[in-house]
Each structure stands twice: as C-alpha cells, then as structure tokens.
Design a protein around this motif. Structure first.
Motif, short mmCIF file in Angstrom:
data_model
loop_
_atom_site.label_atom_id
_atom_site.label_comp_id
_atom_site.label_asym_id
_atom_site.label_seq_id
_atom_site.Cartn_x
_atom_site.Cartn_y
_atom_site.Cartn_z
N GLN A 137 -2.97 -5.14 -104.09
CA GLN A 137 -4.10 -4.23 -104.28
C GLN A 137 -3.66 -2.76 -104.27
OE1 GLN A 137 -7.45 -4.70 -101.73
NE2 GLN A 137 -8.12 -6.53 -102.79
N ARG A 237 -18.63 3.65 -107.38
CA ARG A 237 -19.34 2.38 -107.20
C ARG A 237 -20.73 2.61 -106.62
NH1 ARG A 237 -17.68 -3.36 -104.45
NH2 ARG A 237 -19.77 -4.21 -104.51
N ASP A 241 -23.93 0.93 -108.31
CA ASP A 241 -24.76 -0.05 -107.58
C ASP A 241 -26.20 0.41 -107.53
OD1 ASP A 241 -22.55 -1.40 -104.98
OD2 ASP A 241 -22.76 -1.79 -107.13
N GLN A 250 -17.33 2.76 -114.10
CA GLN A 250 -16.97 2.76 -112.68
C GLN A 250 -15.46 2.86 -112.48
OE1 GLN A 250 -19.03 -0.02 -110.15
NE2 GLN A 250 -17.17 -0.41 -109.01
N GLN A 253 -11.42 0.75 -106.69
CA GLN A 253 -10.80 -0.52 -106.31
C GLN A 253 -11.34 -1.68 -107.12
OE1 GLN A 253 -12.08 -1.86 -102.49
NE2 GLN A 253 -10.36 -3.20 -102.20
N THR A 254 -12.65 -1.70 -107.37
CA THR A 254 -13.23 -2.79 -108.14
C THR A 254 -13.70 -2.33 -109.50
OG1 THR A 254 -15.31 -2.36 -107.02
CG2 THR A 254 -13.95 -4.12 -106.14
N ILE A 272 -11.48 5.83 -99.81
CA ILE A 272 -10.26 5.24 -100.37
C ILE A 272 -10.53 4.27 -101.51
CG2 ILE A 272 -10.18 3.45 -98.59
CD1 ILE A 272 -7.08 3.88 -98.69
N GLN A 273 -11.71 3.60 -101.46
CA GLN A 273 -11.99 2.64 -102.54
C GLN A 273 -12.07 3.33 -103.90
OE1 GLN A 273 -13.46 2.57 -99.54
NE2 GLN A 273 -13.86 0.47 -98.89
N VAL A 276 -8.20 5.08 -104.96
CA VAL A 276 -7.15 4.29 -105.60
C VAL A 276 -7.34 4.17 -107.10
CG1 VAL A 276 -6.59 2.95 -103.56
CG2 VAL A 276 -8.31 2.09 -105.13
N ASN A 292 -15.66 18.59 -95.02
CA ASN A 292 -14.82 17.57 -94.41
C ASN A 292 -14.63 16.34 -95.28
OD1 ASN A 292 -14.45 18.99 -91.98
ND2 ASN A 292 -16.50 18.38 -91.32
N PRO A 294 -13.17 13.63 -97.48
CA PRO A 294 -11.77 13.24 -97.65
C PRO A 294 -11.18 13.64 -98.99
CG PRO A 294 -13.10 11.37 -96.91
CD PRO A 294 -14.04 12.50 -97.09
N LYS B 190 -25.28 -11.13 -110.09
CA LYS B 190 -26.01 -10.43 -109.03
C LYS B 190 -27.37 -11.03 -108.73
CE LYS B 190 -25.67 -5.60 -107.82
NZ LYS B 190 -25.29 -4.31 -108.24
N LYS B 464 -14.37 12.29 -85.04
CA LYS B 464 -14.28 12.51 -86.49
C LYS B 464 -13.05 11.80 -87.03
CE LYS B 464 -13.20 16.59 -88.94
NZ LYS B 464 -12.85 16.20 -90.31
N ASN B 467 -8.34 9.49 -90.57
CA ASN B 467 -7.72 8.43 -91.38
C ASN B 467 -6.22 8.29 -91.16
OD1 ASN B 467 -10.06 7.34 -92.45
ND2 ASN B 467 -10.13 8.84 -94.09
N ASN B 475 -12.73 3.02 -94.84
CA ASN B 475 -11.29 2.85 -94.78
C ASN B 475 -10.93 1.53 -94.14
OD1 ASN B 475 -8.43 3.51 -94.29
ND2 ASN B 475 -9.12 5.55 -94.88
N PHE B 478 -11.66 -1.36 -96.42
CA PHE B 478 -10.64 -1.43 -97.47
C PHE B 478 -9.41 -2.16 -96.94
CE2 PHE B 478 -8.70 -0.12 -101.34
CZ PHE B 478 -7.38 0.19 -101.05
N ASP B 486 -18.03 -6.88 -108.06
CA ASP B 486 -19.24 -6.07 -107.94
C ASP B 486 -20.50 -6.81 -108.32
OD1 ASP B 486 -17.53 -3.09 -109.10
OD2 ASP B 486 -17.66 -4.05 -107.13
#
Lengths: 324, 494
Positions: A137, A237, A241, A250, A253-254, A272-273, A276, A292, A294, B190, B464, B467, B475, B478, B486
């Motif tokens: 992954q 995503r 969704d 999209q 990750q997916t 992170i999803q 990547v 703040n 990420p 879905k 806070k 990561n 995170n 994941f 999805d």
C-alpha cells in the motif's frame, strides 16, 4: 547493440502519449549512464518527420512498423519481439497506461523475460538496471533487479518525467510477420475513456477540493480556478462520499494517484489517506484556514486563510495575467 | 441533555434477518461435516482437535464426507482480524499440542517479571503488594494474530479446509435444528445493488455448526434470540486500542496501569486500564482498555491512549521508537452472568468470546477459548458417532472445567468498577482476595447502551497530534491497513 527499447503510443492525430514521451526521456537518460543507446518503436502510419522528432527526447533510432495494426497489443508484441531480438536489446521500457501494461506483459511472456510493473523509478547499478516499485500500500519501496536480460520495465502512470532537448532520430522501417493470432482482432474505433472533461491522471495542473469548501456548490470556485489555469479538478474522499463531486475525480489511498506539475489543495486537511495519492506532485500549494492542518507539513507553499476569499481573487489575477 | 444510546436502536432484527432456511438447490449446496464460524483460537482449536480425534474414527470421517471440517473466516487469513494484548496461559497449547515444545509456540517470551502501577498525570506509583489477579508468571506474551496464523497453518496441515475471505452471513435453521451457515454475497454496491462482479453466497450445509465468532458475533446474537438462550444479564463490552512499537531498549517486564488518564469519579464510569508488554527484544505493545459504558460523549479511547503516551513513565519506554501497528477491538466483559444460559442447541454449539468466556480481572480469554473449542470437538465427535446432533455433553464439559470455576469466581468483579475508581478498587480487591465469596450474590450487569451519555464540552483536551509520537485517528486507521473499497455496502446501520 544492447540498449533500451521504448514503445511510443500515439493517437489518431499523431500526438504522442505523455507517458510514452516520459519513458523515452527516461530510457535516454539510463542508456547514457549505461553507455548504450535508447531507441523507440512506433506502429502505424507515422510520418518521417514525426518519427525523427522523437529524437528530441534522447532516442537515437526509431523503428517504424508501418503495416502493423495500431491499438492492439498482440501485433505490437510481434513487432517489439522482432526488433528486440534482431538488435539485441537488453531492456524494454514502457510508460504507464493500459496498452503499455498489456504489451509489456505479453512481450515478457514471448521473450521469457523478467518483468517489473508499477515502477516509479529506475536506477543504474553495476552496469545493470534496477527498478523501484512501491509495495504494501505504497508504504515501502522494493528494489527489483534483473538476473538475466532481456528485462522488461513497466512504469506506473506519470512515473517518468519528460525531457525535451534537440536531436533527431534515425528512422528505420521494419517489416514484421505477424503471428497468426495477431490478426484475429481488429480495432474498430478508439476514443476517450472516461468521457468527462480532462483525465485527472494526465493533467499537468490539478485543483483539489476538500471538505473545507463547505458545500457542493462551492466546487465552482475550484472549477473556475482550474479553468483559468488550464487544469482539471480533483476531490478528496470526504467530499466524494458526501456526494459533492464524482468518484472519478477522487485522489488518495482508495482513489487515483496523481503527480501533476502543480497541485492546488483547497480546504484539504492533508490526512495521510489523501496524501499518498498526490505526494509526488512537483509543486504543492495549499490553502486552508487551519494553520495546524497536516497538509502544510508537505506543501511547497502554504496559505493560511479563507479560501472563499482567496480563490476568487486568485482566479481573477490569473485571468488578468493571461490577458483574457 | 443526556441521551441513552438505546433510545435509538439500530434498525436490525437479528433473528429475522440472520436466520434462514436452506434455499440453494441440492446440487449447489456445499456439504461439509462440521462448519466452524470464525478462524480464531476457539474455532481453530476446535478444528485441530476434531482432526486429531477423527484419526481414530474412520467410520465417522467417512460419514462427514469430502470436507470433514471447514472453518469459515472473513479475513484474508486466520489472524487477520484478531487483536488482543496478550498474556496467554499455556494450558490449552499444552493440551492441544502435547508434543510441541514451548520454544516452537507462536509466543514472544515467558513472563518472568510483572508490575502494576497507579498513574497520576505526573507519577507512576508501583502497587505493592501486586494485586494477585495481575500476576502473570508462567504465562506467555503472545500476539493473538501470530497465534491465529500459527493455528491456521496447523489446522491446514491436519486437513482442515479454511475458507478465508468468506463471511458467514446467516445461520441455516430447519425445524429448529441448526444445519450450517450461508456465506455472504460478494460484489454488492453501496446500496446493496449487484455489481458486475456479483457472486451470491452459498448454503454451507453441515452436520454440526460451531459458533466461534468472537466478540460481537452477529450469528451468535441471532441464535441467542431465536433459540431463547440469553443469560440472566445482558452482555457488555470494553473497547481496547493498541499500538505496537519498535523500541531501542528492550522492556524487561509485563506492565499494567490503573488511574490516569481515566478519571476516577463515579459519574464518568471510566473503568479500565492500560497494558504495556514486551514483544521480544525489539518491540513493545501498549494498549488502553475502557468500558463502553462511559458517560462523557466526548471521551475517545483512541485519544486517551495517545494521552497516556505523554506520561513520563511511558515516554521512557517508547522514546526513540517507531510506531509500526495500530488496531482496536472490543472485549465481552459481562463474565459469568452474561454468558448464554445454554451453550448448545440441536446442531450448534457456542464457544470462546462469542459465549463471553472472558475473565476480566485476570485479563484472560485465549486459553478459555481454545479449551472450549476442544471440548466442543470432543462433544461433537461423541454425538455424531451416534448420529445425534444433541451436543449437551459440550455444556457438561465446560461446566466441569476451569472455565466455569474461574468465571464463577470473578462473576461480580467487573460490575463495581463502573462506580468509580475508589469504590470499584476496594470492592474489586475484596472480591479477588476472597475469591468471589465476598460479597457474593448476583451483581447485575447494566447494558452499556442504557447508560446516558452527554458531552462534557471542552473539559477534556487531548494532546495535539504530531504524527510522529502522538497520532490522529485517520493516521491510525491508515496504519491498521484498512482499505475497504469505497462503494462497499455499509457495515454499520444507525
């Protein structure tokens, strides 16, 4: 003469595929390091000039199989197998794309070669090529070397950068006897796959919209910005969704993995999803009102502010600069 | 403003939705001898024991057909969906594999040193003498996922068919006898619509069905309702979250902690504690377990674990290390009174966590699960030999075993913990010391969903995320490897 052979795909108007040009540039660079040459192979009715122009990307020779049918893998496998065997090529390199995947795989079977797919980078080690590919992954990279030649390297979409120089290539026509099965299928028509707008995987400039946009209607801001720059719109995503934008856009990750020249992240936190899927973009610009978030940890330029105020002004400024 | 979660029950009627008759025509059914639902310690121990017993029963093996024992496991491989601490008592491994030396077990090390600490936000005070329920000498630190993979391999070597990536969707029942399970459909979208790669499930018809689904098993829940098997108390759960770290200094002891960051006041009902176990020389796992009956709607077990890591005592253990895994799972904690009143029904038995065989004060459940699986195997072989699907002998075996003895002793120990740390601590300790004799009686388990919750507002501030040491939920998810497609149908209905 041992070397690297690259397949160059072109469309009905004679435009060469971006991923093919990237592969040509990459092959030329690697051939330089190996001390050999890179060559291209094209199929179908390509003009002398167009073929010779491929030399701009660093290949010294272009093999042209005028009579071989385009758009299907089997005939092209016949062509490449012959060219590789007649000229003793050590490696074949393909840029990302479904046809390249199919030809590469078939060529591997035909030549009993070793193959690596989804390659993101190629290095030279001790006079041989070593391919890098992500595993688990996308959390680790594996180095894959070749025990023997020929070796086939199939790149991931948008893995190789295009490098234009000046140079022309020598064009050589090849006659290839097609295998009996290669003429059993015939391409009837060829068209754009997804149908909608610009394919986000090919776009050089992407404007990504996240939950910070607030509501579906605000995707218009992203679309106008993208239009002003000649780019395409992508989505996270979360908003897909929520039904604000279609799944085809999209990233993550997916979703799809992209690496455009410029990625503008609007109201995207950078979890992170999503990261990547776009972390390999050349330049990342983020606009988010949360300092703040990420995303600011890996963007090249970060703007902490309200995108609803900033984006319209940005769009205007770009339009003004472009003089439209 | 307080709201009882049970005021909004999910739109599911388990007995109606998950119990069905056999619908596939005969040629399309998959016939197996014994169908085991769940590839965990209970299910796999049962499978292995069955094959061991069948070696001496050629006639029965013939009767069971081409596939004598099949394990239905929804994960990619056995172990994929297992998560625990854990310090395993070796009794079940010894019984199942008498010829295997502990050095060949899927364990990290034997426990030689353990300690319990009471934490405040700054201090870590060792509790001496150590509460006896936490004593783990002679037990083995293991990863239950590793154990699952090991048992899976051993089962396949013994001839068990493991049907992985197969969900047991419904229980097949005809004339109130359990006849197997129906596997889940694959390739739905879905909204439940059939996609281009749609494949309907199949009826897996079996002579005996073993429910070894583990915590929150939906077939078990449906069976308890349909066959009216629920015990005197409803089941209740704890939520455990866990991280695995690669560390520079090996940890020399098994650690349990109480107190911070969980709040001691009775009104919060934050009962639980943490565990820090060494996993060999270079890894450590840390986890936090808290009851699901907490009353502060803003309480987050995930974030409380991150908060725990900011304690200087924990920092000394983890600093310089790297987080390599994260996961979470529930634990059934109702104990004796929440177990089903019967553990079998014609054609079916219930084993392991699905039957609530967890000893909360000692944090044990793995060996009970394996023992129950082995008892189930014995009972099934005995009964099927006589062409009977009455497995009551399984219940007798469980009742006469250490499972019954240990769970009876700890039958009231979880309940007082939700009345605050002081009362819970005192009461719990008295019960441990008197081996359950004081105060005796039946201390009722309240259902988690009936505890009113309300947001405490900004009272709770979690650290806070950076990561690198402190992580945010996305995170962590994941890292758990979760990547469902999805357009998969929703797993949760609200």
């Amino acid at each position: 003469m041992p070397g690297i052979l690259v397949y160059a795909l072109h469309d009905d108007e004679g435009n060469f595929n971006k991923n093919s040009l990237g592969a040509l540039s990459e092959a030329a660079k690697l051939a330089g390091e190996l001390g050999t040459e890179a060559a291209a192979v094209v199929v179908g009715d390509v003009s002398d000039d167009a073929a010779a122009e491929l030399g701009k990307y660093g290949v010294s020779k272009v093999y042209r199989a005028k009579e071989a049918p385009e758009g299907l893998a089997q005939p092209i496998i016949d062509v490449m197998a012959k060219v590789m065997q007649d000229n003793d090529f050590d490696y074949a390199l393909f840029g990302g794309g479904l046809l390249g995947f199919e030809i590469g795989a078939g060529l591997t079977a035909r030549l009993n070669a070793g193959v690596t797919m989804e390659v993101t980078q190629v290095n030279v080690q001790d006079g041989k090529l070593v391919a890098e590919r992500p595993i688990l992954q996308d959390s680790q990279i594996a180095d894959v070397g070749y025990v023997e030649v020929p070796g086939i390297i199939i790149g991931r979409l948008n893995a190789f950068d295009t490098n234009e120089g000046d140079g022309t290539a020598e064009v050589e026509d090849v006659q290839v006897e097609l295998s009996p099965w290669s003429t059993k299928a015939r391409m009837v028509t060829r068209g754009e796959q997804r149908g909608a707008d610009v394919n986000i995987e090919d776009a050089n400039i992407l404007v990504g919209g996240g939950r910070g946009l607030g509501k579906a209607e605000n995707f218009e801001l992203a679309e106008q910005l993208a239009e002003s720059m000649g780019g395409a719109v992508a989505a996270t995503r979360a908003v897909v969704d929520a039904g604000w934008y279609p799944y085809a856009a999209q990233i993550g990750q997916t979703g799809k993995t992209v690496a455009p020249n410029l990625y503008l992240a609007l109201g995207i936190s950078g979890a992170i999803q999503h990261k990547v899927g776009m972390q390999n973009s050349e330049n990342i610009l983020a606009i988010n009102k949360d300092q703040n978030a990420p995303i600011f940890e890996f963007s090249d330029l970060g703007v902490v502010g309200d995108l609803h105020k900033i984006v319209p002004k940005l769009t205007e400024a770009i339009k003004a600069k472009k003089g439209s | 403003m307080a709201v009882e979660p049970l005021e909004y029950p999910p739109p599911v009627k388990p007995a109606e939705e998950f119990i069905t008759g056999i619908t596939d025509p005969e040629e399309e059914r998959i016939e197996v001898g014994v169908a085991i639902v769940g590839g965990g310690p209970a299910g796999l121990a049962c499978a292995i024991k069955l094959m061991q017993l069948l070696e001496d029963e050629p006639e029965l093996t013939e009767k069971l057909g081409e596939v004598p024992v099949a394990v239905v496991e929804k994960g990619k491989t056995p172990g994929a969906h297992l998560l625990s601490g854990a310090n395993m008592k070796p009794s079940a491994m010894r019984e199942l594999f008498p010829d295997l030396d502990p050095s060949d077990w899927p364990v990290y090390q034997e426990v030689t040193k353990d300690a319990v600490y009471f934490l405040t936000s700054k201090l870590a005070a060792p509790l001496k003498p150590m509460p006896p329920n936490f004593r783990n000498h002679g037990n083995y630190v293991t990863s239950i996922a590793k154990l699952g993979r090991f048992l899976g391999e051993k089962a396949e070597e013994a001839g068990v068919y493991i049907l992985s990536e197969t969900a047991a969707d419904k229980l097949l029942v005809e004339d109130r006898i359990v006849r197997g399970v129906r596997s889940g459909d694959k390739g739905r979208g879905k909204d439940g619509e059939e996609l281009s790669n749609f494949e309907p499930g199949s009826d897996l018809v079996a002579k005996a069905t073993v429910l070894a689904e583990g915590t929150l098993g939906h077939l078990t829940d449906a069976a308890l309702e349909y066959f009216d098997l629920r015990g005197p108390d409803p089941q209740r759960w704890e939520l455990g979250v866990k991280e695995v770290w690669e560390v520079e200094k090996p940890l020399d002891r098994v650690i349990h902690t109480l107190g911070w960051p969980l709040r001691w006041r009775p009104k919060y009902k934050e009962a639980g504690g943490s565990f820090i176990y060494p996993m060999g020389e270079d890894k450590v796992c840390i986890g936090l377990v808290v009851g699901l009956d907490t009353s502060d709607a803003t309480f987050s077990t995930h974030d409380a674990l991150q908060e725990l890591k900011t304690h200087p005592f924990v920092k000394k253990i983890l600093e310089g290390g790297k987080r390599v895994a994260w996961g979470a799972k529930t634990i059934p904690s109702g104990g004796y009174w929440s177990m089903p009143k019967r553990l079998s029904s014609p054609g079916m038995v219930i084993t392991g966590d699905a039957a609530g065989m967890v000893n909360v004060p000692t944090l044990k459940g793995i060996h009970y699960a394996m023992h129950s699986g082995m008892y189930a195997a014995e009972a099934i072989v005995e009964s099927l030999k006589q062409d009977s699907v009455n497995f009551e002998s399984y219940e007798r075996k469980v009742k006469g075993s250490l499972i019954e003895k240990d769970l009876w002793q700890s039958r009231n120990m979880r309940q007082p913990l939700s009345k605050g740390l002081i009362f819970g601590g005192v009461m719990g300790s008295l019960m441990v010391l008197t081996k359950g004799a004081f105060p005796g009686g039946h201390w009722k388990n309240e259902p988690d969903a009936e505890v009113p919750v309300e947001p405490e507002g900004a009272v709770r501030k979690y650290p806070k995320p950076d990561n690198k040491y402190i992580f945010d939920k996305l995170n962590s998810v994941f890292l758990s490897g979760n990547a469902t497609r999805d357009d998969a149908p929703n797993h949760i209905r609200i």
